[in-house]
Design a protein around this motif. Structure first.
Motif, PDB file in Angstrom:
ATOM      1  N   SER A 118       0.713   4.022  -3.025  1.00 36.30           N
ATOM      2  CA  SER A 118       0.840   5.517  -2.688  1.00 36.30           C
ATOM      3  C   SER A 118       1.886   6.335  -3.420  1.00 36.30           C
ATOM      4  CB  SER A 118       0.919   6.004  -1.170  1.00 36.30           C
ATOM      5  OG  SER A 118      -0.195   5.382  -0.530  1.00 36.30           O
ATOM      6  N   ASN A 138       1.173   6.594  -6.975  1.00 35.73           N
ATOM      7  CA  ASN A 138       0.273   7.523  -7.121  1.00 35.73           C
ATOM      8  C   ASN A 138       0.498   9.100  -7.233  1.00 35.73           C
ATOM      9  OD1 ASN A 138      -1.849   5.665  -7.511  1.00 35.73           O
ATOM     10  ND2 ASN A 138      -2.382   5.950  -5.567  1.00 35.73           N
ATOM     11  N   GLU A 139       1.710   9.081  -6.401  1.00 29.71           N
ATOM     12  CA  GLU A 139       2.326  10.532  -6.206  1.00 29.71           C
ATOM     13  C   GLU A 139       3.111  10.768  -7.370  1.00 29.71           C
ATOM     14  OE1 GLU A 139       4.813  10.969  -2.715  1.00 29.71           O
ATOM     15  OE2 GLU A 139       3.400  10.326  -1.454  1.00 29.71           O
ATOM     16  N   SER A 159       0.769  -1.113   0.077  1.00 33.21           N
ATOM     17  CA  SER A 159       0.018   0.101   0.135  1.00 33.21           C
ATOM     18  C   SER A 159       0.813   1.273  -0.039  1.00 33.21           C
ATOM     19  CB  SER A 159      -0.945  -0.039   1.334  1.00 33.21           C
ATOM     20  OG  SER A 159      -0.291   0.136   2.469  1.00 33.21           O
ATOM     21  N   GLU A 160       1.988   1.237   0.777  1.00 33.89           N
ATOM     22  CA  GLU A 160       3.014   2.277   0.616  1.00 33.89           C
ATOM     23  C   GLU A 160       3.493   2.541  -0.737  1.00 33.89           C
ATOM     24  OE1 GLU A 160       5.073   2.681   4.779  1.00 33.89           O
ATOM     25  OE2 GLU A 160       5.199   0.650   3.985  1.00 33.89           O
TER      26      GLU A 160
END
Length: 86
Positions: free
Chosen positions: A80, A83-84, A76-77
């Motif tokens: 993220s 996505n960034e 999940s990290e």
């Protein structure tokens, strides 16, 4: 012998002095806080390095599974971070 007794009495008096005890407690508290801050700083630095490495790996188009295995980050990290970056 009288000198050593007088010295011992002065030492006991010094150790029982409230100001000395307060100072000693404050000193221990400061030492503990500094140690905690140092440990947190080291942990934060390591985490930031993991994230930096993961970003570099993402830029190299490596798979999430490979990045997770190499960095130890949670999937999940990594998602993220993906996505960034995009």
């Amino acid at each position: 012998r009288k000198l050593s007794t007088k010295l011992l009495e002065e030492m006991v008096s010094f150790m029982n002095n409230k100001e000395v005890q307060d100072y000693s407690r404050e000193e221990k508290l400061i030492e503990t806080n500094l140690k905690t801050a140092k440990e947190e700083g080291i942990l934060e630095g390591a985490t930031n390095k993991q994230l930096e490495i993961a970003k570099n790996m993402i830029s190299s188009n490596l798979s999430i599974e490979v990045i997770q295995k190499c960095t130890g980050l949670e999937i999940s990290e990594i998602q993220s971070l993906l996505n960034e970056i995009k």
